[in-house]
Design a protein around this motif. Structure first.
Motif, short mmCIF file in Angstrom:
data_model
loop_
_atom_site.label_atom_id
_atom_site.label_comp_id
_atom_site.label_asym_id
_atom_site.label_seq_id
_atom_site.Cartn_x
_atom_site.Cartn_y
_atom_site.Cartn_z
N VAL A 151 0.76 -0.71 -0.14
CA VAL A 151 0.42 -0.47 0.16
C VAL A 151 0.87 1.31 0.46
CG1 VAL A 151 -1.84 1.60 1.16
CG2 VAL A 151 -1.61 -1.31 1.49
N LYS A 152 0.33 2.22 -0.85
CA LYS A 152 1.00 3.50 -0.66
C LYS A 152 0.74 4.13 0.60
CE LYS A 152 3.43 3.04 -5.13
NZ LYS A 152 5.39 3.08 -5.19
N VAL A 153 1.82 4.71 0.89
CA VAL A 153 1.43 5.98 2.18
C VAL A 153 2.45 7.28 2.25
CG1 VAL A 153 1.38 3.24 3.84
CG2 VAL A 153 3.91 4.64 3.46
N ALA A 176 3.93 -1.41 2.83
CA ALA A 176 3.76 -0.33 2.52
C ALA A 176 4.67 0.12 1.86
CB ALA A 176 3.69 0.59 3.80
N ASP A 177 4.82 1.48 1.09
CA ASP A 177 5.69 1.95 -0.25
C ASP A 177 5.89 3.88 0.52
OD1 ASP A 177 7.34 3.29 -1.44
OD2 ASP A 177 6.76 2.08 -2.99
N ALA A 178 6.49 4.32 1.25
CA ALA A 178 6.76 5.74 1.73
C ALA A 178 6.67 6.18 0.22
CB ALA A 178 7.16 5.97 2.96
N ASN A 179 8.00 6.15 -0.51
CA ASN A 179 8.46 6.99 -1.59
C ASN A 179 9.33 8.14 -1.18
OD1 ASN A 179 5.69 5.17 -3.32
ND2 ASN A 179 7.80 6.21 -4.86
N ALA A 180 9.80 7.92 -0.21
CA ALA A 180 10.56 8.59 1.11
C ALA A 180 10.02 10.00 0.97
CB ALA A 180 11.74 9.41 -0.52
N LEU A 204 8.81 -2.26 4.54
CA LEU A 204 8.44 -0.56 4.80
C LEU A 204 9.08 -0.42 3.69
CD1 LEU A 204 7.45 2.06 6.08
CD2 LEU A 204 8.29 1.91 7.77
N GLU A 205 9.03 0.50 2.45
CA GLU A 205 10.41 0.76 2.09
C GLU A 205 10.02 2.19 2.25
OE1 GLU A 205 8.69 -0.95 -1.83
OE2 GLU A 205 9.31 0.93 -2.86
N GLN A 206 11.27 2.26 1.93
CA GLN A 206 12.04 3.93 1.53
C GLN A 206 10.95 4.85 2.13
OE1 GLN A 206 14.26 4.01 -1.29
NE2 GLN A 206 15.63 5.75 0.40
N LEU A 227 14.62 -0.38 -0.02
CA LEU A 227 15.04 0.45 -0.50
C LEU A 227 14.67 0.85 -1.90
CD1 LEU A 227 18.65 2.08 1.08
CD2 LEU A 227 15.97 2.23 2.05
N ASP A 228 14.46 1.86 -2.44
CA ASP A 228 14.17 1.43 -3.53
C ASP A 228 14.59 2.89 -4.61
OD1 ASP A 228 12.60 2.48 -6.52
OD2 ASP A 228 11.00 2.57 -5.43
N GLU A 229 14.77 4.08 -4.26
CA GLU A 229 14.42 5.55 -5.59
C GLU A 229 16.08 5.56 -4.92
OE1 GLU A 229 11.78 5.13 -3.36
OE2 GLU A 229 10.69 6.42 -4.12
N PRO A 230 16.86 5.46 -4.08
CA PRO A 230 18.85 5.68 -4.05
C PRO A 230 19.53 4.79 -4.52
CG PRO A 230 17.83 6.27 -1.98
CD PRO A 230 16.89 5.41 -2.36
N LEU A 249 15.47 -5.39 -0.89
CA LEU A 249 16.18 -5.05 -1.96
C LEU A 249 14.72 -4.27 -3.35
CD1 LEU A 249 18.21 -2.72 -3.73
CD2 LEU A 249 19.52 -4.60 -4.01
N ASN A 250 14.68 -3.54 -3.82
CA ASN A 250 13.63 -2.86 -4.52
C ASN A 250 14.30 -2.62 -5.75
OD1 ASN A 250 11.78 -2.27 -6.90
ND2 ASN A 250 10.27 -1.26 -5.14
N VAL A 251 14.27 -3.37 -7.00
CA VAL A 251 15.07 -3.91 -8.03
C VAL A 251 14.36 -2.90 -9.70
CG1 VAL A 251 16.79 -4.57 -9.72
CG2 VAL A 251 17.04 -5.27 -7.22
N LYS A 252 14.17 -1.83 -10.13
CA LYS A 252 13.54 -1.43 -10.82
C LYS A 252 14.28 -1.29 -12.10
CE LYS A 252 9.88 1.38 -8.39
NZ LYS A 252 9.51 1.86 -8.16
N PRO A 253 14.16 -2.31 -13.28
CA PRO A 253 15.20 -2.49 -14.07
C PRO A 253 15.53 -0.45 -15.21
CG PRO A 253 14.41 -4.31 -14.43
CD PRO A 253 13.04 -3.43 -13.14
MG MG Z 1 9.55 2.82 -4.41
#
Ligand code: MG
Length: 358
Positions: A151-153, A176-180, A204-206, A227-230, A249-253
């Protein structure tokens, strides 16, 4: 190696449902598809940078400009991919390198899965639930999801919906993903993260921007920090691990520079016993098929965020990527990284097209 020509397609596709995260809301997706001809073989890649530079620094118009003015001319002039020249811009760079890799695989009549030594089995997924003002809206989305959910938070839209979900689904795998969006020096933000820590989240993501603050937070929470963004390289992942900030680790190609860079990061995660999964950027079928295939790598210990085409589009630009009854993705078969776009659909959604020849 000879790249004979490169085409850039700027496409716009309406999303079936708006995607809302802490970095903004998208109700239409602009993306860049890259077509190369390499030694007589066609290859496709995708640069899914968001419309605005709110997720990472790259964004759609900037990526279009750097491809048009720098990366593509450098590639055609040098016949060598990225030896010197432009730095940064991993999404734009990754689209070109993926297109070349796709053409190489097609030229050799080999699939990505075959190249990686992986069996073509259905891919388990996590459903990503967008931010919403109403707890009932979030609960309904979780109720409709077949399996694990993330869930995005953001501050103010966090503890109440997550607690309601946990009460309704005590055993559901929930993240949950907080997108920093949480600042480490804001007491209300820190209190909300501590309350989320009581809910038995898978991760708990970023929560905080950057790396170091997340390492400090990890010492106080039981919930694994993702972690995702950095994390755009093995170097950044190694730094994050060294300061205790990286349990998942969230790996977005796209974010890390394409399929090859993503394989390297997933292998690094396996070696260093860091849980990993493949994250999505709301790609079209061009970028999503290869990303979904990587979710079968042994280092991907958690289900991917990627969904079937029908989650995003009335009609994808490629043949639809479908989900089976269990919610698992059924990957395209055949040579290359995935399926090329269907010409009639590509023509419908293209708003600008540029052709470059050697
Ligand atoms: Mg994310």
């Amino acid at each position: 190696m000879t790249v004979e020509s490169v085409e850039l397609f700027r496409v716009r596709m309406p999303l079936r449902h708006p995607h809302r995260a802490a970095h903004g809301t998208e109700d239409e997706r602009a993306s860049i598809l890259v077509h190369v001809v390499w030694n007589g073989s066609d290859g496709w890649g995708e640069c899914p940078a968001l419309a605005r530079p709110t997720y990472t620094a790259e964004y759609h118009d900037g990526a279009w400009a750097v491809l048009r003015d720098h990366l593509v001319p450098e590639l055609l002039a040098r016949s060598a991919l990225f030896a010197g020249g432009t730095v940064g811009h991993p999404m734009a760079r990754g689209a070109l390198s993926d297109a070349i890799w796709d053409a190489q695989l097609r030229g050799g009549d080999e699939s990505l899965l075959g190249y990686l030594g992986l069996d073509a089995v259905p891919v388990p997924t996590t459903t990503v639930v967008s931010l919403a003002d109403s707890v009932d809206t979030v609960l309904a989305a979780v109720t409709a999801a077949p399996g694990p959910v993330k869930v995005k938070v953001e501050p103010g839209h966090d503890v109440e919906p997550l607690r309601a979900i946990r009460d309704a689904f005590p055993d559901r795998s929930l993240a949950a993903d907080a997108n920093a969006s949480y600042q480490p020096d804001r007491e209300s933000h820190v209190r909300a993260l501590e309350a989320l820590d009581e809910l038995g989240l898978r991760y708990l993501e970023q929560p905080h921007p950057g790396i170091v603050a997340n390492g400090q937070l990890a010492t106080r929470l039981r919930t694994p920090i993702c972690l995702d963004e950095p994390i755009d390289s093995v170097d950044a992942a190694s730094l994050a691990l060294s300061v205790g900030a990286l349990a998942v680790l969230n790996v977005k190609p796209a974010r890390v520079g394409g399929v090859g860079a993503a394989v390297e990061l997933v292998r690094w995660a396996l070696t260093h016993e860091v849980d990993a999964f493949i994250g999505g950027m709301i790609e079209t079928g061009v970028g999503r098929a290869s990303a979904a295939a990587l979710a079968l790598l042994p280092g991907c210990t958690l289900p991917t965020d990627l969904g079937p085409s029908a989650r995003y589009w009335d009609r994808d630009v490629t043949p639809a990527i479908i989900a089976d009854a269990a919610g698992c993705l059924v990957l395209p078969t055949g040579p290359g990284l995935g399926s090329p776009p269907e010409p009639d659909r590509l023509a419908e959604v293209t708003v600008e097209r540029l052709t470059f020849r050697r």
